[in-house]
Write a protein that holds these residues in place. Structure first.
Motif, mmCIF file in Angstrom:
data_model
loop_
_atom_site.group_PDB
_atom_site.id
_atom_site.type_symbol
_atom_site.label_atom_id
_atom_site.label_comp_id
_atom_site.label_asym_id
_atom_site.label_seq_id
_atom_site.Cartn_x
_atom_site.Cartn_y
_atom_site.Cartn_z
ATOM 1 N N SER A 1 0.807 -1.222 0.000
ATOM 2 C CA SER A 1 0.000 0.000 0.000
ATOM 3 C C SER A 1 0.837 1.268 0.000
ATOM 4 O O SER A 1 0.312 2.350 -0.299
ATOM 5 C CB SER A 1 -0.939 0.003 1.213
ATOM 6 N N ASP A 2 2.121 1.170 0.315
ATOM 7 C CA ASP A 2 2.978 2.351 0.209
ATOM 8 C C ASP A 2 3.554 2.509 -1.187
ATOM 9 O O ASP A 2 4.273 3.477 -1.461
ATOM 10 C CB ASP A 2 4.104 2.302 1.242
ATOM 11 N N GLN A 3 3.224 1.578 -2.090
ATOM 12 C CA GLN A 3 3.713 1.633 -3.468
ATOM 13 C C GLN A 3 2.596 1.631 -4.500
ATOM 14 O O GLN A 3 2.789 2.109 -5.615
ATOM 15 C CB GLN A 3 4.643 0.445 -3.735
ATOM 16 N N GLN A 4 1.434 1.069 -4.134
ATOM 17 C CA GLN A 4 0.311 0.971 -5.063
ATOM 18 C C GLN A 4 -0.961 1.440 -4.375
ATOM 19 O O GLN A 4 -1.134 1.237 -3.162
ATOM 20 C CB GLN A 4 0.135 -0.469 -5.548
ATOM 21 N N ALA A 5 -1.861 2.009 -5.146
ATOM 22 C CA ALA A 5 -3.094 2.565 -4.577
ATOM 23 C C ALA A 5 -3.925 1.519 -3.862
ATOM 24 O O ALA A 5 -4.560 1.798 -2.846
ATOM 25 C CB ALA A 5 -3.910 3.223 -5.687
ATOM 26 N N HIS A 6 -3.954 0.302 -4.370
ATOM 27 C CA HIS A 6 -4.751 -0.757 -3.758
ATOM 28 C C HIS A 6 -3.865 -1.905 -3.293
ATOM 29 O O HIS A 6 -4.263 -3.069 -3.316
ATOM 30 C CB HIS A 6 -5.807 -1.256 -4.745
ATOM 31 N N GLY A 7 -2.669 -1.571 -2.863
ATOM 32 C CA GLY A 7 -1.745 -2.586 -2.385
ATOM 33 C C GLY A 7 -2.073 -3.051 -0.974
ATOM 34 O O GLY A 7 -2.954 -2.516 -0.293
ATOM 35 N N SER A 8 -1.344 -4.044 -0.527
ATOM 36 C CA SER A 8 -1.580 -4.689 0.758
ATOM 37 C C SER A 8 -0.945 -3.899 1.905
ATOM 38 O O SER A 8 0.238 -3.538 1.849
ATOM 39 C CB SER A 8 -0.997 -6.109 0.725
ATOM 40 N N HIS A 9 -1.730 -3.670 2.957
ATOM 41 C CA HIS A 9 -1.175 -3.031 4.154
ATOM 42 C C HIS A 9 -0.260 -4.001 4.906
ATOM 43 O O HIS A 9 0.754 -3.585 5.470
ATOM 44 C CB HIS A 9 -2.291 -2.565 5.075
ATOM 45 N N THR A 10 -0.613 -5.272 4.954
ATOM 46 C CA THR A 10 0.233 -6.217 5.698
ATOM 47 C C THR A 10 1.571 -6.424 5.003
ATOM 48 O O THR A 10 2.602 -6.583 5.672
ATOM 49 C CB THR A 10 -0.466 -7.562 5.907
ATOM 50 N N ARG A 11 1.591 -6.417 3.685
ATOM 51 C CA ARG A 11 2.879 -6.495 2.977
ATOM 52 C C ARG A 11 3.708 -5.238 3.249
ATOM 53 O O ARG A 11 4.938 -5.305 3.366
ATOM 54 C CB ARG A 11 2.653 -6.681 1.481
ATOM 55 N N ARG A 12 3.044 -4.124 3.354
ATOM 56 C CA ARG A 12 3.746 -2.873 3.713
ATOM 57 C C ARG A 12 4.373 -3.006 5.097
ATOM 58 O O ARG A 12 5.544 -2.642 5.299
ATOM 59 C CB ARG A 12 2.756 -1.719 3.676
ATOM 60 N N LEU A 13 3.618 -3.553 6.062
ATOM 61 C CA LEU A 13 4.138 -3.685 7.413
ATOM 62 C C LEU A 13 5.284 -4.686 7.483
ATOM 63 O O LEU A 13 6.294 -4.434 8.163
ATOM 64 C CB LEU A 13 3.020 -4.100 8.370
ATOM 65 N N SER A 14 5.165 -5.818 6.802
ATOM 66 C CA SER A 14 6.248 -6.812 6.861
ATOM 67 C C SER A 14 7.519 -6.268 6.206
ATOM 68 O O SER A 14 8.631 -6.469 6.720
ATOM 69 C CB SER A 14 5.817 -8.130 6.217
ATOM 70 N N ALA A 15 7.358 -5.556 5.083
ATOM 71 C CA ALA A 15 8.529 -4.962 4.435
ATOM 72 C C ALA A 15 9.154 -3.905 5.339
ATOM 73 O O ALA A 15 10.385 -3.799 5.439
ATOM 74 C CB ALA A 15 8.133 -4.352 3.092
#
Length: 237
Positions: free
Chosen positions: A15-29
């Protein structure tokens, strides 16, 4: 230190790279970025069960898992091959980071398949009918492993004491079976308000990022202290 990071979102982007991206992937990264900045030589294994889910448990799997290893035939060994690899990754890790969005009040089915594959008799938990008292015991207990759960929810109030806490079956659905294996020290961070997509979501994301800022150095210090204490116990017998 060995870190196992599991992503389970059906969304491929962050979600920090795409408008409808994953928040959990953002947190794990974000967790791994902060960790590697402090400990660049730690080994990280990434397991994306959201995009590459493990095979679900079947009757053949159950039959093979509950057959003594020396009695398994080649077909049984092949049935358990993926599960063995997942268990090996878990056992080799001191820190397990699981990014798990809420889907219909529970975890993604892909993540449940991972849990079912690593809860293995004779490998991660013991069972003996003749054992006095409790016939089950955790095989990964007392080894200093830690679990970090990173979540995301569409609504709000799913945290402890919140208006919808009784409907949250994500974190405990993960933490309970892993505690059964002996991994019972857990830290939790979650984003809420995703479906509102307004300032409340932005605030929740900012709060989660701040929690990551605080969690990573604290966890590093606690795990280092725990490892040092274990070495002292080994040295003194």
């Amino acid at each position: 230190m060995n870190i196992l990071c599991i992503d389970s979102s059906a969304r491929a982007g962050r979600s920090d790279q795409q408008a409808h991206g994953s928040h959990t992937r953002r947190l794990s990264a974000g967790f791994l970025r902060r960790w590697k900045a402090r400990r660049p030589h730690d080994r990280v294994v990434r397991r994306d069960v959201g995009l590459h889910p493990p095979a679900p448990v079947t009757g053949d799997w159950v039959r093979a898992a509950f057959t003594r290893p020396e009695q398994r035939d080649e077909r049984m060994r092949e049935t358990l091959r993926e599960s063995d690899a997942l268990v090996d990754e878990l056992i080799a890790s001191e820190l397990i980071v699981i990014a798990a969005p809420m889907y219909n009040f529970g975890m993604p089915a892909q993540l449940k398949a991972w849990i079912d594959n690593v809860v293995r008799v004779g490998r991660t938990f013991g069972f003996d009918r003749s054992r006095a008292g409790e016939p089950y015991w955790p095989m990964l207990a007392g080894q200093g492993r830690r679990l970090v759960l990173l979540g995301a929810r569409g609504d709000f109030g799913y945290g402890p004491g919140g208006r919808l806490a009784h409907l949250n079956h994500v974190e405990d659905g993960i933490a309970v079976p892993l505690a059964y294996l002996g991994i019972d020290r857990v830290d939790r961070i979650a984003v809420e308000y995703d479906e509102f997509a307004d300032a409340r979501l932005a605030g929740s994301l900012a709060a989660a990022e701040a929690e990551l800022d605080a969690l990573v150095p604290r966890l590093i210090a606690e795990m280092a202290d725990g490892a040092g204490a274990s070495l002292v116990r080994m040295a003194t017998g």
